[in-house]
Structures are given as structure tokens and as C-alpha cells.
Design a protein around this motif. Sequence first.
Motif, PDB file in Angstrom:
ATOM      1  N   ILE C 388       0.868  -1.175   0.000  1.00 30.72           N
ATOM      2  CA  ILE C 388       0.000   0.000   0.000  1.00 30.72           C
ATOM      3  C   ILE C 388       0.896   1.213   0.000  1.00 30.72           C
ATOM      4  O   ILE C 388       1.689   1.407   0.922  1.00 30.72           O
ATOM      5  CB  ILE C 388      -0.912   0.023   1.245  1.00 30.72           C
ATOM      6  CG1 ILE C 388      -1.735  -1.261   1.315  1.00 30.72           C
ATOM      7  CG2 ILE C 388      -1.814   1.247   1.211  1.00 30.72           C
ATOM      8  CD1 ILE C 388      -2.660  -1.333   2.512  1.00 30.72           C
ATOM      9  N   LEU C 530      -7.986  -2.526   5.463  1.00 33.46           N
ATOM     10  CA  LEU C 530      -7.141  -2.143   4.334  1.00 33.46           C
ATOM     11  C   LEU C 530      -5.838  -2.927   4.337  1.00 33.46           C
ATOM     12  O   LEU C 530      -5.343  -3.366   3.303  1.00 33.46           O
ATOM     13  CB  LEU C 530      -6.878  -0.637   4.417  1.00 33.46           C
ATOM     14  CG  LEU C 530      -6.797   0.107   3.086  1.00 33.46           C
ATOM     15  CD1 LEU C 530      -8.013  -0.193   2.217  1.00 33.46           C
ATOM     16  CD2 LEU C 530      -6.679   1.601   3.331  1.00 33.46           C
ATOM     17  N   ILE C 541      -2.445  -1.348  -3.670  1.00 33.13           N
ATOM     18  CA  ILE C 541      -3.257  -0.150  -3.404  1.00 33.13           C
ATOM     19  C   ILE C 541      -2.395   1.097  -3.368  1.00 33.13           C
ATOM     20  O   ILE C 541      -1.289   1.085  -2.811  1.00 33.13           O
ATOM     21  CB  ILE C 541      -4.007  -0.305  -2.062  1.00 33.13           C
ATOM     22  CG1 ILE C 541      -5.009  -1.458  -2.158  1.00 33.13           C
ATOM     23  CG2 ILE C 541      -4.733   0.991  -1.693  1.00 33.13           C
ATOM     24  CD1 ILE C 541      -5.702  -1.790  -0.854  1.00 33.13           C
ATOM     25  N   ILE C 543      -3.019   4.909  -2.033  1.00 29.17           N
ATOM     26  CA  ILE C 543      -4.036   5.648  -1.291  1.00 29.17           C
ATOM     27  C   ILE C 543      -3.657   7.111  -1.122  1.00 29.17           C
ATOM     28  O   ILE C 543      -2.526   7.432  -0.764  1.00 29.17           O
ATOM     29  CB  ILE C 543      -4.310   4.975   0.082  1.00 29.17           C
ATOM     30  CG1 ILE C 543      -5.388   5.738   0.847  1.00 29.17           C
ATOM     31  CG2 ILE C 543      -3.046   4.867   0.901  1.00 29.17           C
ATOM     32  CD1 ILE C 543      -5.871   5.010   2.095  1.00 29.17           C
TER      33      ILE C 543
END
Lengths: 293, 405, 592
Positions: C388, C530, C541, C543
Amino acid sequence: MNIIIALAVGFSSGALYALIGVGLTLMSVLTRVINFSLVAVGVFGAYLSIRTSPLIAGASLDVQTVITVVVAVLVAALISGILGWIEATWLSEATTTARSAVTVASLLMLISLSFILFGSQPQPLRPLLIGPAFLIGDVAVTKVGVAMLVAALVVGILTWIVVNRTPLGIRLRAVSDRQTAAELLGVNVKGLQVGVWMVVGGVMGLCASIIGNTAAADATSMITLVIPGTAAALVGAFKNIPLTIVGGLVVGALQGALTAFPSTTQLRDWIPILVIVLFLLWNQRKEVWDVAR
Amino acid sequence: MRKTSITIGAAAIVATAALVLSGCSATTGGGGASTPATGTPIKVAALSGLTFFPEAPQAVKAVFDDYNASGGFHGHPLEYTVYDDKTDPAVSATAAKDALASGAVALVGSSSLLDCAVNHKTWEDNNIVSLQGTGVDPFCFTTPNIAPANDGPYFDAYATLYDGSETLGYKNICAEVVPDNDAGKAAYQQAIDAWSAKTGKTLAYSDFSLTRGQASYAGNVAALKSHNCGAVMITEVGAAVTAFIGEASNQGLNVPFLVLTSCYSDEFAKGISYGADIHLPAEFSPFTDPKDTSNTDWAKVMDAHNVPKTSFAQGGYLAAKYFIAILETVKGKVTRDSFTAAAKAMTTPVTNPMVATPWIFGPGTSHQANKSAWPVEIKKNTSEWTSLGPWLKGDEIGWVDTKQP
Amino acid sequence: MSLASRSRATRRPWLPLAIALGAVVLGAIFGFGMPAYVVFVSTSVLVAMVSLMGLGIVTGTAGMIALCQLSFGSIGAWILEFLYLKTPLPNVFGPLSFLLFMVIAGVITAALGLVIGLPALRLRGVNLAVITLGVAAAVDTTVQQIGFPDQSFAHIPRPFGLSSDPTGDRGYFLFAVIITVTIALGIYALQKSRIGAAWKSVAFSERGTASAGTSVRTAKLSAFALSAFVGGIAGCLIVGQITQVNYLTFTPINSLGLYVLSIVVGSQLIDMALFGGILFVVIPEILKQFRVPLEWSSVAFGILGIQALTSNSNLGTSVRAALFRRRRLMEASRADAAGDHAAVESVAEAPIPAGTGRPLLVVEHLTVEFGAVKALTDVSLVVEEGTILGLIGPNGAGKSTFVDAIGGFLPQHTGTAVLDGEPLAGLPPHRRARAGLRRTFQQDRVPPSMSVGAYLRFVTGGRADPAAISDALTFFGCPDAYTPLSVVDVGTRRLVEVAANLASRPKLLLLDEPAAGLSHDEHLAFADRLRRAPEHFGTTILIIEHDLDLVRSVCSQITVLNFGEILASGDRASVLNDPKVVSAYMGETEML
């Protein structure tokens, strides 16, 4: 028919389209709405104003004319103001589409009411101006055409001055750009919006009085003049007043030019829509879907 | 009333005059029953485009109200229902079914741009007749179950052209025609051809491209200017003609206009300011003429019932009078069938001073009883009608009845 | 077809068919039992209903303003009449001619609808209104000038040799019922399908639609063409009913009336279209009884329309929302009685996911200019598969511009972006989505007209089975699949959006401030979910987030943008302790 005559014929209607287009653009910029009822309120004001004639029959002809025109402007401004008040009260945060849809509904109402009130019988709505402004051989440029073009220019220039050079203009811009922010700053948003609606409505009332019953067969067909008007406004992308005026004249000129070829009369009705389509395809060729939504 | 009811006979003229007098004056009665009718009503209907012709059915209603007040038909009042057709075939067809379902014995004073075209077959299928007040489309004049009280636009077009070229001596006449559809276009073309055949003259220019509710006439006027027209014949209705003439003024075109009877109203005259004469053949005797006496009864009835005085009101009034004339010849119970039989069995025409040709239904497969017109004009730069006359009679000026396309 | 029955309908797929069959039987009883005049007028109700259903697709489902529905009717009617009167085809097909011609007329009308709709592609809703109003006026005068083939003297024969007397009226009513029911079934099925979901989505947000991997172009054009098809069929039905027509049957003002009525009742819903059809016919009928000019009905529609627009509601959805709330209340009380509370799982906090080491997205020298303003200058970054990555920066730093550019919404940029070895240059947004690049939006772009489950099915493009959908919803603690999104609060809608995009298992998901609108507790739960997402869904991901706590707790890598340039980039700890980053953020704090 001579193409010059045809263009001159187109000029007069084109100037009218330009004025309507300027009104539409103004409303779009300042109040976030495509006002389909714009012409309808003007026509309504003008047609209702002739109902005053029995009341003022004693006055001299000039006085009668003045009173009739004033009534037309006031009635149109009032109807427009009511619409603006509805928009500002319940749809202040709504999308342009939703706000414009309201004017479609009011257009439906006004057309039907004009059927009921004015029918298809002739109405003694004498035009303020009639006859050619000047003749060049066979070519007649009508007084109405000149008046409409002048009006479009005047409205355009006045708007520019007010918006860019006065404190009122700053408020107007604030209201249309950031309504909530403007409200927080203490600007009377609703009052300003209704004001814009009333002013533009009044201009349309005056415009309808000037052309009188020479433009179209009846109130209803006069109301449909909003269609070439939107074509003009679209050329200016509902933002740019000079381009809108040019657009109106172009639509009128194209229609006029086609009258030189009688076999193409059916095409004439498609001119506004063709102008709209071509212009939009060109103008929006680079956009990727809506940012606003 | 019943005493004077035999209007159809040898002394037709005298009898009709009596009917006219008695029909309007409920108080004086005809000698017989002067008490209001209270029996089972006789149902009568009309289909009208109320936005275009509101006065025609009002005029019928006025005549019927007076008739009922003075005793009705053997004590039976006439119950009159008007259905708005919105000038829409779908609405008109629905209204026709509605009228039939209501049990109407006949249609009286219908005034519409398309009623005949849409419903003539329905009338034939259901054996009902229509005494049209203002018939416009060609099927009003070419089908077995419809007989209008008015001349119709095709006779009007012929008469105004004839008047223009023969009486007024205009050269180079141009024509602006709103055809509505191919049938209408063909009927106007028949009238124009008949005029050419009779007078040996042809149109300098003709434009069949007008549409109803057109937004601008600028192009049409510009085309007229380039053809050196000596006069312009236009077949549109009043409001549209006002706009057309306005555009002509704007472009500096000042030639006489030859228009049809739908322009014959005070409102039209008041809305006009034009630098040349406007001529019109009125379908009925001219009600704006102060010296005219033929409209006295009509005007009295209209005023008593607050009906605007227009030629449509004249048509409605006459249709109602014709209906009563036929009704009073019906033997036995008044039904759709008995009334239709009486109408088709009619052999002697009804006369009325408002028209120059006597009116008859009769057995024919088409009906154009009324073919006479009285010329009137708006002199240039004035705003009122002037009566000219004399009667233009179809048989004398060479009119040929419209044929079904 | 209320919400309650809709969720049942998914369990009982035969229900719509049963209702349709019932409607036909009722129609037969009605048509042969009622007085002739009532039957004739009821045919008009059906015609109006078909027009409204067609319009409902564009105005209700796909959210555009279309003001030329009856122009499609007139085109369809014209073609039907042309085929009947000007071609030898009626001799060939005999009693079947009407049906066949009706379909041909519908298809040709749909093709014309496509031509009209083509410019509308590039158009916002309002501009479509301008175009369709222009088309309505132009078609009106054109048809007036060229006339209908029947020319008011030929009567068009009815289907299957039905006569034009009252007996024929009854038969024709049944025919109209069958056609109407067939169209209603078709539209109902389409609305339930993926294309129907695309219409609803496009009505709410074009960008949201494109980033769910659906072509906005296809969605809009298919809605407009289908609407034109149905409009053409309605025109043919009118011809069969009155056996001749002229331009006044299809006047533009009636198109306006239909549009407004469509808004008032919400005619995308079949039962409401029927109700609208009844209003369209019955109000004038009532006026007729009272001898009032029929135009007053349009005035009434206008007032109702303004009312509906100002209150931003229509009859159909209001009724349905009320029904749903009642049902949920009942269910909730039942659940309380049973003491059936879902046990809250409390497991150990998941660790911040570590990547595979493979670069998934490689962006090089990305520059975006708006006129003279440079929104992004020479931005290069790499997103590692399975991680992420946090993209942070002060307001106006260019974070959303970055996501827009990568998502394909800003074609005028320089630089390259490569996803999993595949260059993204030149691909429109929906193609990028299909290539495995999904995004969510800062603003709410979840169409409220769908249910949660339908939205997930739409976003996943049908790739996720019911089990996977329910898994994704449970994973993020979202409401049940049958819940209409209109009753879900904005913060939860964002979660549904994230869940939907993860359920479609993209290679890379760009999240634009997903946690805005969540409470502190929800924030913590969201962060935990998440962290599990990359492994659970196989998705990497990126973000964008303002809340540094959230970023700190989920991201292994962080990139900081400031004034369109990369200020710092690297692992979490080093970036957050970078003095430049601190001063950039402190600066913003001071300004606040």
C-alpha cells in the motif's frame, strides 16, 4: 433569389436569435441554468399587456403604447422572478440539469397557458417597430433586426461593465462561482439571483413588445424562438457573449441563405440543430466526461 | 314554434324568416308552446378544436338554449355536448367514439381543422350525420354524411382569386398556401386550376411550403419580393396572416393581400397596420357592416348569450338553425337513424338571408351547399373592415365543387 | 415490484413472468368486458405508458433530459405507414404485416436515435435537452411538410385483420396489452442486467461509470437508442389504434408533457409508467367531463413537474423508499427479539503488508499543465506489487490530478505510465479499468438508484459470484446486498465503493481519500481491513489521504507531493521524519 437578399433576410432573424442567445448566456453564467422558458416569459408579458388596452382607452396613443410596454416588461420580469425565486429557494445546490429541468416544466405550463389565454386568434399586439430600416435596391434590412442587434450588443456590453467593473459584479460572480462561500460572506444570494432572473425576463418582455405580432403566427410559435436562441448561445458555449452574438447571426444567415433555394425549405428548420451539433462536436472534442459530477 | 316549424316547403323563404324570428325570441314564442322544454332530452354533439374555433359551438348552444326555452321539440329539450379535439387526430378519434357512446343523434356545428378527415368514415359506419359549422379539410365537402354550413377554404380561395383578378383587376397574383397535407394541397390546387380555367390567368408564383405555427415568414416574404407580385393570396388563419403581413411590412413589401374568411374579425383588423389593401370574401353576410340587416337576429342571439361575433359564430348559428329545420321534419321518435334518414330525404333547401345560396343536405355522396361570399376589405393604413359586396355566387363565377383526392 | 418484492424476485425469477401473464389475462377480461369507449381510451393509456417506459430509460434510468420522445413516435408511425402503403410487403406477410412492420419501424427509429444521440455523447444532460428540443421542432415541421403516407384518406389496417369497429377496438386493446407487457418485461430484464446498471451509474456519474470499466459512450448510446426504439413502437401503436395520424398527434408540446410526467412519476419503474399513462389520459378525460379546455392538463403536469423537481423526488421512488423503511423496521424488531446480533470479530491487528518486490506501476516524467498552470511537474514513481503506497501532500499539491492522469481522465499530459508491463498511454478510462486499474473518487459517485448488491455486480462486471460479493461486503462491514444505496449514509457508501472495487480484483486500486466521512472508530476498523486487503483480494493499493494517522498505519511506502512536484519518496519512517515534509505540513497547518 439573390443570395444578398437572402442574407439580409437572415440578418433580421439572426439578430433576434442573438439577443435571445445573450439572455440565455447571461442566465447560464450568473445563475447556472439553461432557461428554456426565457422567451416564453417575454411573450407572455407582451401578450398579457395588450389586455390592459380597455383600461387605458382614454389616453393618447403614445401614452397607451408606453403603458403597454411598461406592463409587458413588468409582467415578464415578475413571471421570470417567480421562476428565479423557485430555483433559488429549493434548487440552490442542485445541478444545472435539475435547475434547467424546472424551466422545461415551466415552459410546458406557459405554452399551455398561452393556448388557453391567447388561443390561436389574432391578437392586436402591434409591433413597436415595423418596416425596413434601410433599403439597398431590393435588399431590406428591417428596423426590428437593427434594434435586436443593438439590444444584444448593449446588453452584452452592460453586462461586461457590471460584472467586471462594479462591486455588484464581484458579488454576482461570487454567487455563481461559490454560492455557499458567498452566503457565508453575507451576500444576499437569493436576492441577487432573483434580480438576474427579473432583469433578463424584463429584457425579453421588451424584446417581445418590439417585434409584436410580426414574428410568428401566435404566442406558441413565438415561444419556440428559444430553439435557435439556444443554438446561438451554444456557439458561445453558454459563456461567451460575443461568440453568442456571432452564433445568432450565423444561424440566421444560414437560414436566410437557404431561402435562396426554395427546394431546401425543409432543411431550413434543421439549421439550428445542425449548427448546435457541429459546434458541440468540435468544441468538446477533448473533454473526458464530466468533471462536475 | 311548432306552428312555424314547417320551414321546408313551397314558401321556404317566408317560413325560414319566421323560424329565424321565433328561434331567437323565447319570450314571444311562435304562438304554441312557450314554456321551457322538460321532456327526455335529445342529445346532440360537436367536435371542435376549441383553441381555434371556440365561438362556433357557443353559437350553437345559444340557438339551442333559446329553442329549449321556448318549448324545445315537442317538449324535448336539446342537450348539446362539445368535445375538444385539440386539433389532434388521436384526440379527435377518441372524441368521436365518446360522442357516439353518449347517444348523440347528430353532430352540429363542429369546427375543426381535421374532424372530417379523421372521422368521416366513423360517421358513415355509424349512420350519423354531421352538420359542420366550420369545415376546413377537403373531406368536409366530399363525403356523404357531412354537410357544412360554411363555404370552406377551397371555395374561399377560388372566390378571393376571382375577386382579385376579375373585380379588382390585380395582375401577377402570387399564392402562399398552407396545405396541411396532400389532400388539402390537392384541393387548393383544384381551386387554383379552376380559377385559371375560368379566367385564363395563372399565378405568378406559388409557395406551398407554409406550415402551421411557423416561427418566421422572412424567407417566404423575401421570395415573394423577388417575384414582382401584384397581389398575394394567402390561405392561413388570422393570427398567422397578421404575422405574415407584419413581416411583409418589415421588408417593405406593400402589395394588396387576398385572404380567407378566417381573418374576418375585429381582432384581426385591430392587429393590422399595413400599407396596402386587404381583401376577403366573407362566407356569410358581413356583420361589421352597419347597414347590413341580414345578421340582425344572429347578432341579437349572440349578444344575448355573450358569444363573440365572428364568422365562426355565424357558421355555428346557421348549422344549429339547419339542424332544427331538419329535426322538425323527423317522423316519430328522434333517433340517430331517423334523423339521418330525414337529412338525406331533404329535397327543399333552407334559405337564410345570411347566405346567398340556399342550404340542403339531401341524398348526395358529397355536400357543398354553401357557395357564396360577400367581399369586404381593410383599406390601406386603416384598422377596420369595409363592406364591398355584391354576392359572389359559385354558379355565376364558375366554381367547381371540390373532388375527393 | 416494490423493493420488498424485488428482492424476492431474485429468489423467484418466474415472478415477473407470472405478473405479465396475469396482466394479459386481466387485459383480456377488461377489453371484452368494459364499455367500448372505456376500452378505446384505455388503449391510449397503454400507448402513453409505452412512450413513458421508453422515456424512463433515458430520463429516469440514465438521467438525461430528452424532449423528443413523440418525434420518435412520429418517425416510427411514418415508417409503418410507408411500409403498408408504399411497398408490396403487406401482400407478402398478410396478417403478420403490422407486427413485422412495427419491429422494422422500431429498429429504424433506434438507428435514427443513435444518430441524434451521437453528439449527445459529448454532451452533458442539459445540452442533450437543447438538441432534443431542436430535433422535436425540426421533426414536427418536416413531418408537417412531407405529410404522413396515409394523407388522411387511407386507413391503415390493424394487425391480424382486426376491424376498425368497436369489436376491433377490443381486439386491438388486447394486442396493445400484449405488446406493452412484452416491452415492460424486456425493459425490466434490461434494467436488472449489467447494461441497466451502467445506465443508472451514468445517470449519477459519468466518471464513476468509466472507472468501473464501463464505456460511458455505450451506456448513453444504448439508453438513447432503446428509448428511441420503444418510442417508435409507441408511434406504431397509435397508428393501429386510430388507423390514421398526422403531425399534430406527435406535437412537441406533448413530448414536453411526457418528459415532465416521466419526472413526476419516475417512469423508469414499470408500475409508475402505467400510473403515468393513466394520468396522461385520465386527467384530460376528467377535464373533458367538466368542459374545461384540455390544455389545463399540461398546466397541471407543469406544476407537478416543478413540485417533483424542487423536492428532488418522484412518486415511484418515494413509495419504494417508504416501503423499504417499513420492511427494515419490521426486520429490525424481529432481529432484536431474537437477540441476533452479529458477533464482532476481534482478532489480532494485521501487519502492514509487505510487497513482492516486483514493480507493478511505473510512472515516469508525468507532467500535467492547465494552461499556464503546471499541476504536476516531472513526477516519477514506482508502486511495488502487494503493497500500500501512500500519496500525501497539502491541498492543491496535485494528488487528485495524479490519480486523474493515471486513470485516463486527463489525456493532455506528457510522460508515461506502465501497469504490469502494459503501457497505459492513449487508453480511455474504461479500457484502463478493464486492464486492471481501478479508482475511487473523493466525491460520492455511488449511484443511489441501485441496491448495494447490484452496484457490486455492476462494478465487478459480473466477474464476482454472489459468494464473492457477500465476502467483500462482510470484509468491509457493509450493509446487506439488498439494501438500496439511497438509504446508506455517505461514509458507508464510500466503503461500499471501496469494497466493490476490491471485489473486482484489479491489479492496482487508486483510493482517493476513502476515509473521509468515517468516525474515529470506523477509521481504525477501516485501516485494519485495508492492511488485509492486498492479500485477501490480490490487489495493490495506492491511497491518497489527508489523515496522516491512517497513512502511517497502513502504508509501507509514502510519496509526498508539493506544488506538483515530488517532495519526498521512500519508506514510511524516513519520509515522515523528513524535515522538508514536516515543514510543508506545518506550513499548511499554520494557514489553517
